[in-house]
Write a protein that holds these residues in place. Structure first.
Motif, PDB file in Angstrom:
ATOM      1  N   ARG A  32       0.827  -1.206   0.000  1.00 28.11           N
ATOM      2  CA  ARG A  32       0.000   0.000   0.000  1.00 28.11           C
ATOM      3  C   ARG A  32       0.862   1.256   0.000  1.00 28.11           C
ATOM      4  NH1 ARG A  32      -4.792  -0.243   4.246  1.00 28.11           N
ATOM      5  NH2 ARG A  32      -5.455   1.462   2.871  1.00 28.11           N
ATOM      6  N   ALA A  33       1.989   1.202   0.712  1.00 28.67           N
ATOM      7  CA  ALA A  33       2.894   2.347   0.730  1.00 28.67           C
ATOM      8  C   ALA A  33       3.428   2.627  -0.671  1.00 28.67           C
ATOM      9  CB  ALA A  33       4.052   2.082   1.693  1.00 28.67           C
ATOM     10  N   LEU A  34       3.863   1.588  -1.356  1.00 29.66           N
ATOM     11  CA  LEU A  34       4.355   1.753  -2.721  1.00 29.66           C
ATOM     12  C   LEU A  34       3.254   2.298  -3.624  1.00 29.66           C
ATOM     13  CD1 LEU A  34       6.460   1.300  -4.969  1.00 29.66           C
ATOM     14  CD2 LEU A  34       5.627  -1.050  -5.152  1.00 29.66           C
ATOM     15  N   ALA A  35       2.060   1.741  -3.504  1.00 27.73           N
ATOM     16  CA  ALA A  35       0.955   2.140  -4.377  1.00 27.73           C
ATOM     17  C   ALA A  35       0.554   3.601  -4.179  1.00 27.73           C
ATOM     18  CB  ALA A  35      -0.250   1.232  -4.139  1.00 27.73           C
ATOM     19  N   VAL A  36       0.447   4.035  -2.930  1.00 25.85           N
ATOM     20  CA  VAL A  36      -0.024   5.398  -2.685  1.00 25.85           C
ATOM     21  C   VAL A  36       1.017   6.428  -3.094  1.00 25.85           C
ATOM     22  CG1 VAL A  36       0.751   5.603  -0.272  1.00 25.85           C
ATOM     23  CG2 VAL A  36      -1.273   6.862  -1.035  1.00 25.85           C
ATOM     24  N   VAL A  37       2.306   6.117  -2.923  1.00 26.44           N
ATOM     25  CA  VAL A  37       3.356   7.057  -3.339  1.00 26.44           C
ATOM     26  C   VAL A  37       3.376   7.187  -4.858  1.00 26.44           C
ATOM     27  CG1 VAL A  37       5.842   7.466  -3.409  1.00 26.44           C
ATOM     28  CG2 VAL A  37       4.773   6.732  -1.285  1.00 26.44           C
ATOM     29  N   LEU A  38       3.298   6.063  -5.563  1.00 23.63           N
ATOM     30  CA  LEU A  38       3.284   6.115  -7.021  1.00 23.63           C
ATOM     31  C   LEU A  38       2.032   6.821  -7.537  1.00 23.63           C
ATOM     32  CD1 LEU A  38       4.585   2.564  -8.050  1.00 23.63           C
ATOM     33  CD2 LEU A  38       5.847   4.711  -7.945  1.00 23.63           C
TER      34      LEU A  38
END
Length: 225
Positions: A32-38
Motif C-alpha cells: 500500500r505504501a508503494l501504491a499510494v506514493v506512485l
C-alpha cells in the motif's frame, strides 16, 4: 557535507545480504505504501528527484531507525504538506478532510497498468555537447554536494568524490537531478558510465583489482589535464 542516507562504501554497516527473489514485500502495508506514493505522483506536485530529496531530509535519527518503506512514507508525508495537498492536521487525523481540486487527477483503476507500463523516462534530446569519450580519464568532483543549493540533492556519492576513473560509455543526455530536485528545470546534460578501481575509492579494499561502475553526469566530472 553529505546526509545520513549517503551510506555507500561506509565501513561498519556489514555485508549486503541479498533477499530471496520471490520476497518482494515483507508486510502487507508495504504494498500500500508503494501504491499510494506512485499514485500521488500523478498529482503533478513533485517529481522523482524532489521525492528522493524528501526522503534524504528525514531527521538522521529517524532515517537510521526507519525501515525502507517507513522512509518512503516519511518523505511522502513531507511532500503532501509542503505542496499543500493536505494540511498537517488532516494528515494527523485532527481535521475533517476537505474536498480537493486534485481529485480529478487521481488514477482510475483502468488506467494504472497503462501508466505504469510507460515508466518515467529521464533521457532527453542533447542540448549540451559531451566533453568526454570512452577511454578518457576523469576525476570526480572533490565534494559530494549540490553546487547550487546548500545541502541539496545530488547523485554523486561521497565515496567517489575526488576519485579518478575512466569513461566506459556515454548514455546520452539525461535530466540532472541536482537541478530537477530544486525547481531549476530539467537541465539535461551528458551522462556517463565511469569505471573506478576499488583501490581509488577505498584506502584498504578487500579486493584491490575490483572495479565499480557509476553513472555520473558531466558536471560531476573534470578532465585529468
Amino acid at each position: 557535507m553529505t546526509r545520513v542516507h549517503d551510506m555507500g562504501g561506509r565501513f561498519g554497516d556489514g555485508a549486503v545480504v541479498p533477499e530471496p527473489e520471490h520476497e518482494v514485500f515483507h508486510e502487507d502495508w508495504h504494498k500500500r505504501a508503494l501504491a499510494v506514493v506512485l499514485a500521488c505522483g500523478a498529482l503533478g506536485k513533485w517529481n522523482l528527484d524532489i521525492s528522493r530529496h524528501a526522503r534524504e531530509r528525514l531527521k538522521p535519527t529517524d532515517y537510521a531507525r526507519f525501515s525502507y518503506y517507513e522512509k518512503w512514507m516519511g518523505g511522502f508525508a513531507t511532500l503532501l504538506v509542503e505542496t499543500g495537498v493536505v494540511t498537517r492536521d488532516e494528515l494527523a487525523g485532527n481535521a475533517e478532510p476537505a474536498p480537493s481540486d486534485l481529485a480529478e487527477k487521481a488514477w482510475k483503476p483502468t488506467e494504472i497498468a497503462k501508466v505504469l507500463s510507460k515508466g518515467g523516462p529521464v533521457d532527453r534530446p542533447r542540448n549540451v555537447a559531451p566533453m568526454f569519450a570512452p577511454g578518457d580519464t576523469v576525476i570526480a568532483r572533490p565534494h559530494a554536494e549540490n553546487m547550487k543549493v546548500s545541502g541539496g540533492h545530488t547523485r554523486l556519492p561521497a565515496y567517489a568524490a575526488g576519485a579518478r576513473g575512466t569513461i566506459l560509455r556515454l548514455h546520452g543526455s539525461h535530466i540532472l537531478p541536482d537541478a530537477h530536485a530544486h525547481g531549476f528545470g530539467e537541465a539535461p546534460e551528458p551522462l556517463y558510465a565511469v569505471v573506478f578501481p576499488a583501490s581509488e575509492l577505498w584506502a584498504h579494499p578487500e579486493h584491490p583489482r575490483d572495479e565499480v561502475v557509476l553513472d555520473m553526469w558531466q558536471s560531476y566530472l573534470k578532465p585529468t589535464s
